[in-house]
Motif scaffolding. Structure first.
Motif, mmCIF file in Angstrom:
data_model
loop_
_atom_site.group_PDB
_atom_site.id
_atom_site.type_symbol
_atom_site.label_atom_id
_atom_site.label_comp_id
_atom_site.label_asym_id
_atom_site.label_seq_id
_atom_site.Cartn_x
_atom_site.Cartn_y
_atom_site.Cartn_z
ATOM 1 N N ARG A 51 0.859 -1.196 0.000
ATOM 2 C CA ARG A 51 0.000 0.000 0.000
ATOM 3 C C ARG A 51 0.883 1.229 0.000
ATOM 4 O O ARG A 51 1.789 1.338 0.819
ATOM 5 C CB ARG A 51 -0.890 0.026 1.252
ATOM 6 C CG ARG A 51 -1.961 -1.050 1.258
ATOM 7 C CD ARG A 51 -2.682 -1.090 2.577
ATOM 8 N NE ARG A 51 -1.786 -1.718 3.565
ATOM 9 C CZ ARG A 51 -1.962 -1.645 4.864
ATOM 10 N NH1 ARG A 51 -2.945 -0.961 5.382
ATOM 11 N NH2 ARG A 51 -1.110 -2.248 5.693
ATOM 12 N N VAL A 91 -4.916 5.766 0.944
ATOM 13 C CA VAL A 91 -4.074 4.902 0.128
ATOM 14 C C VAL A 91 -4.064 5.455 -1.297
ATOM 15 O O VAL A 91 -5.116 5.697 -1.886
ATOM 16 C CB VAL A 91 -4.583 3.447 0.146
ATOM 17 C CG1 VAL A 91 -3.800 2.575 -0.814
ATOM 18 C CG2 VAL A 91 -4.530 2.881 1.561
ATOM 19 N N GLU A 119 -2.597 0.364 -4.364
ATOM 20 C CA GLU A 119 -2.478 -0.870 -3.579
ATOM 21 C C GLU A 119 -2.450 -2.070 -4.518
ATOM 22 O O GLU A 119 -3.085 -2.060 -5.573
ATOM 23 C CB GLU A 119 -3.678 -0.983 -2.638
ATOM 24 C CG GLU A 119 -3.689 -2.217 -1.788
ATOM 25 C CD GLU A 119 -4.827 -2.220 -0.764
ATOM 26 O OE1 GLU A 119 -4.919 -3.207 -0.024
ATOM 27 O OE2 GLU A 119 -5.619 -1.274 -0.723
#
Length: 165
Positions: free
Chosen positions: A114, A158, A161
């Motif tokens: 991530r 994030v 990912e």
């Protein structure tokens, strides 16, 4: 910390650790060319939650990589893992792991990556009194400052990912 897995078996909780990584290897994770992280020294026996300090071209703490339980082996044995993932890389891994006459190294399977906006060296210097880029690895447990920085990183959005290949 030990908790129970879905199958009722004991399972170790990931150990949070801060480690440096060169940009070339980081990008290879995203392309699928790097499926394991190889280290000459590593806290053994448990999976790790790796907070990545990217060394360049713009140094920053920017990612969290979930690593599986370390595989311990000789440089030659672990080089075979690297070679399967990326033909031609086994020789580099074996040379790295055997440096200084070492007979044992570690390969940690990369389970999930991530990326976050992260923190620059200037940010880290402000958050951690006397910040220096990590050499080797830093165990987060027992380091109040690093724990706060890592928690703050995880609370951010994030950017991208991926999971194991």
């Amino acid at each position: 910390m030990v908790h129970e897995s879905l199958f009722g078996l004991p399972e170790l909780s990931p150990v949070p650790v801060v480690m440096s990584l060169d940009a070339q290897w980081y990008e290879r994770m995203w392309s699928g060319g790097k499926t394991h992280e190889f280290r000459r020294r590593f806290p053994t026996g448990a999976p790790a939650q790796w907070f990545v300090y990217l060394t360049g071209p713009e140094p920053r703490l920017c990612a969290v990589i979930d690593l599986g339980t370390p595989i311990e082996g000789s440089p030659r044995e672990l080089a075979r893992i690297a070679e399967r993932a990326s033909p031609g890389e086994g020789t580099l891994v074996e040379e790295y792991l055997a440096r200084g006459g070492r007979e044992v190294g570690y390969a940690m399977p990369i389970l999930r990556v991530r990326e976050f906006a992260g923190f620059t060296d200037t940010d880290l210097d402000r958050m951690l009194d006397g910040f220096r880029p990590p050499e080797g690895h830093v165990l987060v447990k027992g380091h109040v400052g690093w724990r706060a920085v890592c928690d703050r990183l995880l609370s951010g959005a994030v950017v991208r990912e991926t999971t194991a290949y």
